[in-house]
Scaffold this active site. Structure first.
Site, PDB file in Angstrom:
ATOM      1  N   ARG A  40       0.833  -1.208   0.000  1.00 14.09           N
ATOM      2  CA  ARG A  40       0.000   0.000   0.000  1.00 14.09           C
ATOM      3  C   ARG A  40       0.863   1.251   0.000  1.00 14.09           C
ATOM      4  NH1 ARG A  40      -3.104  -0.483   5.257  1.00 14.09           N
ATOM      5  NH2 ARG A  40      -3.827   1.601   4.753  1.00 14.09           N
ATOM      6  N   SER A  77      -6.192  -2.787   8.925  1.00 13.77           N
ATOM      7  CA  SER A  77      -4.762  -2.931   9.227  1.00 13.77           C
ATOM      8  C   SER A  77      -4.514  -2.764  10.732  1.00 13.77           C
ATOM      9  CB  SER A  77      -3.988  -1.875   8.417  1.00 13.77           C
ATOM     10  OG  SER A  77      -2.696  -1.723   8.900  1.00 13.77           O
ATOM     11  N   LYS A 108      -3.910  -6.128  13.905  1.00 13.86           N
ATOM     12  CA  LYS A 108      -2.803  -6.254  14.865  1.00 13.86           C
ATOM     13  C   LYS A 108      -3.325  -6.220  16.304  1.00 13.86           C
ATOM     14  CE  LYS A 108      -0.960  -3.016  12.451  1.00 13.86           C
ATOM     15  NZ  LYS A 108      -0.407  -2.138  11.463  1.00 13.86           N
TER      16      LYS A 108
END
Ligand code: URA
Length: 436
Positions: free
Chosen positions: A168, A183, A187
């Protein structure tokens, strides 16, 4: 299934199934799908967006692409906090010990900085001896023993996100709401906490420049977290000037110590108290935000939060004298004053430019491979709303020999970041919204 068909489907605005999304994420992670096809896919997401269902499936596929931390051996409700990235953002360094001092376990993984924003792990590494890696057993032991551990994110945590983010970054597809939300949340979900508090930054130094976009991103992330079974709260906070006074690594740890000792800048302290209150609320320790704020304030005033910070630094190998006397962390060869070239009230301070200025002094990374100068950075002497006379000192620039040639342009960037007006400035709200 064929990647070609999935790209075409997304390009034409149709919704992808869970299986199709898993095929894309797993195929790209295993290097079965080439960069050029994944780039086309990401660009079609950039233009077409994703439905809530697609975003959740994309997030879960990335979260499950590597290790998912099992924190069940840590007693109590585990709470994590994440900031979408700002300049001078040392909140995690302060908040962790404050929350741990209230007996809420903090088992946190943080990242490194890139470009104009710094990373918590880099800041901690400015303390000589501090270790940011450890085995999972030791990590859990430390949290059970002293209530807090903070380590760097391993390569095994959401590896799909790591690969996709890198692509990206070079295909102009970072600024997509579902891609950013998935994204970050992939995580956070893989890192195992039960409760997540998100600090979504909004303003000139943030990804999201206006409140509408920041709220939209916050809503997407809160929805993902809650759908995944984690209690998630987002606080939208102002980033129209650097947070606090320090921008750098050692300099930010020093400022974190000031806050923990009860002598920090007001807005920074307030942000920590509010975020901490939502963390306590999320874990169920308190019944209201006001009660949480009282507990957070008390953790500073009683000295317990600073004691917890010292305990945590020493447990991870950091040299005690650097927290006992944190000014040792700012030991650069040069420290130059920077003077205002205008008279007026400070309307805003372009946080992005201050961040770039600090980066070229060696405090930040231009590329992932860049090394850091831990003692470099800026200290702001004036903040938004202050009245400044031409020639007055507005900040201090710290740097060392290898970056001496960059110092004039770094100082210029800092100076030009200050925007003045003739009339007094209305205070900007620190907290713009809360999404629960
Ligand atoms: N931070 C992340 O981890 N991912 C993004 O996409 C943007 C910011």
């Amino acid at each position: 299934m064929r990647m070609y068909d999935i790209i075409a489907k997304k390009r034409d605005g149709q919704e992808l199934s869970k299986e199709e999304i898993a095929y894309v994420v797993n195929g790209f992670t295993k290097e079965e799908i080439p960069d050029y096809q994944m780039s086309a896919f990401l660009m079609s997401v950039y233009f077409r967006g994703m439905t809530k269902e697609e975003t959740l499936n994309f997030t879960m596929s990335m979260a499950n692409s590597g290790d998912c931390l099992d924190l069940s051996k840590i007693q109590g409700v585990k709470c994590d906090k994440h900031s979408t990235g700002g300049v001078g953002d040392k909140v995690s360094l302060i908040l962790g010990p404050m929350v741990a001092a209230c007996n809420i376990p903090v088992a946190k993984m943080s990242g490194r900085g890139l470009g104009h924003t710094g990373g918590t792990i880099d800041k901690l590494e400015s303390i000589p001896g501090f270790q940011t890696t450890m085995s999972q057993e030791r990590f859990i032991d430390q949290v059970n023993h002293i209530g807090i551990a903070l380590v760097g994110q391993t390569a095994h945590l959401a590896p799909a996100d790591k690969k996709i983010y890198a692509l990206r970054d070079v295909t102009a597809t970072v600024e997509s709401m579902p891609l950013i939300a998935s994204s970050i949340m992939s995580k956070k979900l893989a890192a195992g906490a039960d409760t997540i508090v998100l600090d979504v930054k909004c303003g000139n130094g943030a990804f999201m420049k206006n409140k509408e976009d920041a709220c939209a991103l916050a809503k997407e992330m809160v929805q993902i977290g809650n759908q995944a079974g984690r209690k998630t709260i987002a606080v939208i906070s102002d980033m129209n000037e650097p947070l606090g006074y320090g921008v750098g690594n050692g300099i930010e740890v020093m400022e974190a110590c000031h806050v923990l000792q009860g002598k920090g800048e007001k807005r920074l302290t307030k942000l920590c108290v509010i975020l901490g209150a939502y963390m306590l609320l999320g874990t169920g320790l308190v019944k209201s935000v006001d009660e949480g704020m009282e507990k957070m304030t008390e953790s500073i005033e009683s000295g317990k939060a600073f004691e917890k910070f010292k305990q945590f630094i020493v447990a991870q190998g950091g040299e005690f004298s650097y927290v006992e006397n944190s000014s040792k962390l700012v030991s650069s060869t040069y420290c130059d004053e920077i003077f205002a070239d205008e008279t007026g009230y400070i309307k805003e301070i372009m946080a992005y430019d201050v961040g770039i200025g600090a980066m070229i002094l060696g405090a930040g990374r231009e590329t992932k491979e860049s090394s850091l100068d831990y003692s470099a950075g800026f200290w702001l002497k004036k903040k938004t709303g202050d009245y400044v006379k031409k020639g007055e000192c507005i900040g201090i620039c710290y740097y060392n020999e290898p970056y001496k040639n960059n110092a004039p342009s770094a100082k210029e960037k800092f100076k030009n970041a200050f925007i003045y007006q003739e009339t007094p400035v209305q205070p900007v709200k620190l907290i713009k919204d809360v999404i629960e």
